[in-house]
Design an enzyme around this catalytic site. Structure first.
Site, PDB file in Angstrom:
ATOM      1  N   GLU A 167      19.744  19.392 -72.780  1.00  0.00           N
ATOM      2  CA  GLU A 167      20.345  19.831 -71.725  1.00  0.00           C
ATOM      3  C   GLU A 167      21.530  19.192 -71.227  1.00  0.00           C
ATOM      4  O   GLU A 167      21.804  19.159 -69.979  1.00  0.00           O
ATOM      5  CB  GLU A 167      19.254  19.899 -70.230  1.00  0.00           C
ATOM      6  CG  GLU A 167      17.988  20.919 -70.564  1.00  0.00           C
ATOM      7  CD  GLU A 167      17.404  21.157 -69.390  1.00  0.00           C
ATOM      8  OE1 GLU A 167      17.892  20.868 -68.362  1.00  0.00           O
ATOM      9  OE2 GLU A 167      16.219  21.863 -69.561  1.00  0.00           O
ATOM     10  N   GLU A 365      11.168  23.109 -74.096  1.00  0.00           N
ATOM     11  CA  GLU A 365      10.598  23.009 -72.623  1.00  0.00           C
ATOM     12  C   GLU A 365      10.449  24.414 -72.130  1.00  0.00           C
ATOM     13  O   GLU A 365      11.243  25.563 -72.363  1.00  0.00           O
ATOM     14  CB  GLU A 365      11.730  22.402 -71.653  1.00  0.00           C
ATOM     15  CG  GLU A 365      11.770  20.783 -71.750  1.00  0.00           C
ATOM     16  CD  GLU A 365      12.691  20.253 -70.913  1.00  0.00           C
ATOM     17  OE1 GLU A 365      12.737  20.787 -69.914  1.00  0.00           O
ATOM     18  OE2 GLU A 365      13.307  19.340 -71.195  1.00  0.00           O
TER      19      GLU A 365
END
Length: 462
Positions: A167, A365
């Site tokens: 991320e 995720e």
């Protein structure tokens, strides 16, 4: 009539965590990170004033935790290495105690037949590097490339899947646009520099990786949100397109295709927000793209045309060009304020299939954070049926994506054991296993039992 959702043979069933959120400080002489520093100077900004000093103490408990993973039928797990543990000052000599620790962790995973996926950076900048400018600094980019190169040399013989960043949009938004990461700066032009240099760091790490001639693959993990317009009105459609450029394509295009979206570059030039770069940087990014893509999916984005004129005296932000839109009647998680839209994961996978060469990927995720889970204890165990339904709801669409030809190889839940979650600390719990903060006792939740059967059956029926 029950439907069986069976997944391809060899599907990766596992979960994910990070060094900063699970390890604790340990005794290797780990260097201070930006999170250690921020907690020292502004404890009040962290929920219940809980910092990253101990977290779930994976440093001391990794053997039992990995055995627990195996008992819940994980076949894979994504961990991260701590740059500040291996290089307390960010560069210089590698810390041999840290090398020993990570060798032991990796070997324990392999001994338990749980495949370790290794990520190199998960928000945890060494403070010594931040003091040199963090991701605004080319010197820090070079130090990161050296750290990555060292990791490939030390651990590359045992790792099949490497990831440069998790991320990378997070520190850009949090640290330079929205004030939820250190250094708490509000300045889009500096944010653009951070984003560019992070992409360059990714490319330089891939470049180093190639020189080792390893049998493994290297990629990046991006938090992606399919972007939907409020309506089919051309103004709303254009607003959603611009939102998508900033929050998805800005990293997807350079990291997977090796180039930046022209429309995004034109916007940044128009508003004088371009980062500083060289032609050599552009070539490095072009030549060193991801070989595998991790997709983190939690919520969609929705956008509509601007309803009010922008204040010219406010700092430039992408939202100068669109407004966020909240869908009436949406299903959402009230603890995080995030919309729950399971079909979004199918739309993301198809986007990657159609626009990014159907690169090998996996859901790296996906998860649901809920506060005060002790409310749901039955016979000493948290009955988190809401999490089980959340997982099933998304897996149905992942199954459909695979049926439609998307190159999706696995599903990793966030997370295995309730983890420390940055400013939110332990406010919301995400784990298959609950953590008692006072005793560090681990207790498997109902979702953990479900996940064990999910992996063993390579799917579920409903």
């Amino acid at each position: 009539m029950k439907k069986i959702y069976k997944f391809p043979e060899g599907f990766w069933w596992g979960s994910a965590s990070s060094a900063e959120q699970s390890e604790g400080k340990g005794n290797t002489g780990k260097g201070k990170t930006i999170w250690d520093h921020w907690f020292e100077i502004e404890k009040n900004r962290f929920f219940d004033e809980v910092g990253p000093d101990v977290t779930s103490d994976f440093f001391n408990r990794y053997k039992e935790d990995i055995k627990l993973m195996k008992s819940l039928s994980h076949n894979s797990f994504r961990m991260s290495l701590s740059w500040a543990r291996l290089f307390p000052n960010g560069d210089g000599e590698v810390n041999e105690k840290a090398v020993e620790f990570y060798n032991n962790v990796i070997n324990t995973f392999i001994d338990n037949d749980v495949k370790p996926f290794v990520n190199l950076y998960h928000f945890d900048m060494p403070m010594a590097m931040q003091e040199k400018g963090g991701w605004e600094s080319k010197e820090v980019v070079e130090a990161y490339a050296n750290y990555a190169d060292t990791c490939f040399e030390l651990f590359g013989d045992r790792i099949e899947y490497w990831f440069t960043f998790n991320e990378p949009l997070g520190p850009v938004l949090g640290g330079y646009m929205q004030d939820f990461h250190y250094p708490n700066i509000i300045d889009f032009k500096r944010a653009a520099q951070v984003a560019f240099n992070t992409i360059l760091a990714h490319a330089k790490a891939v470049e180093k990786f190639k020189k080792h001639n390893l049998k493994s693959k290297i990629g990046i993990i991006l938090n992606l949100s399919p972007t939907y317009p409020r309506s089919s009105n051309k103004c709303d459609v254009e607003a959603a397109r611009i939102c998508d450029l900033f929050y998805n394509r800005s990293f997807l295009d350079p990291c997977v295709k090796g180039s930046f979206p022209k429309k995004l570059v034109d916007i940044l030039k128009k508003y004088e927000q371009m980062p500083v770069y060289t032609q050599e940087d552009i070539e490095t990014i072009k030549e060193n793209t991801a070989q595998i893509l991790g997709i983190n999916y939690y919520e969609p984005r929705r956008a509509k045309a601007k309803e009010n004129v922008v204040n010219p005296n406010s700092p430039f932000m992408p939202e100068w060009l669109f407004d966020p839109y909240i869908l009436p009647g949406r299903k959402f998680n009230p603890y995080r304020g995030w919309e729950i839209y399971e079909k979004g994961i199918l739309d993301l996978c198809n986007d990657v299939k159609e626009n990014y060469g159907n690169i090998e990927g996996f859901i790296s995720e996906n998860g649901m954070g809920v506060a005060d889970e002790a409310r749901f204890i039955e016979n000493g165990q948290i009955n988190d049926k809401y999490r089980i339904e959340f997982i099933k709801g998304h897996l149905k669409y992942i199954h459909k994506a695979i049926e439609e030809g998307c190159n999706i190889k696995g599903y990793h839940l966030w997370t295995f054991i309730d983890c420390w979650s940055w400013m939110n600390a332990y406010k919301n719990r995400y784990g298959l296993v609950s953590l008692d903060l006072l005793t560090q006792k681990r207790t498997v939740k109902k979702s953990g039992e479900f996940y064990k059967l999910l992996s063993e059956n390579n799917g579920f029926e409903e």
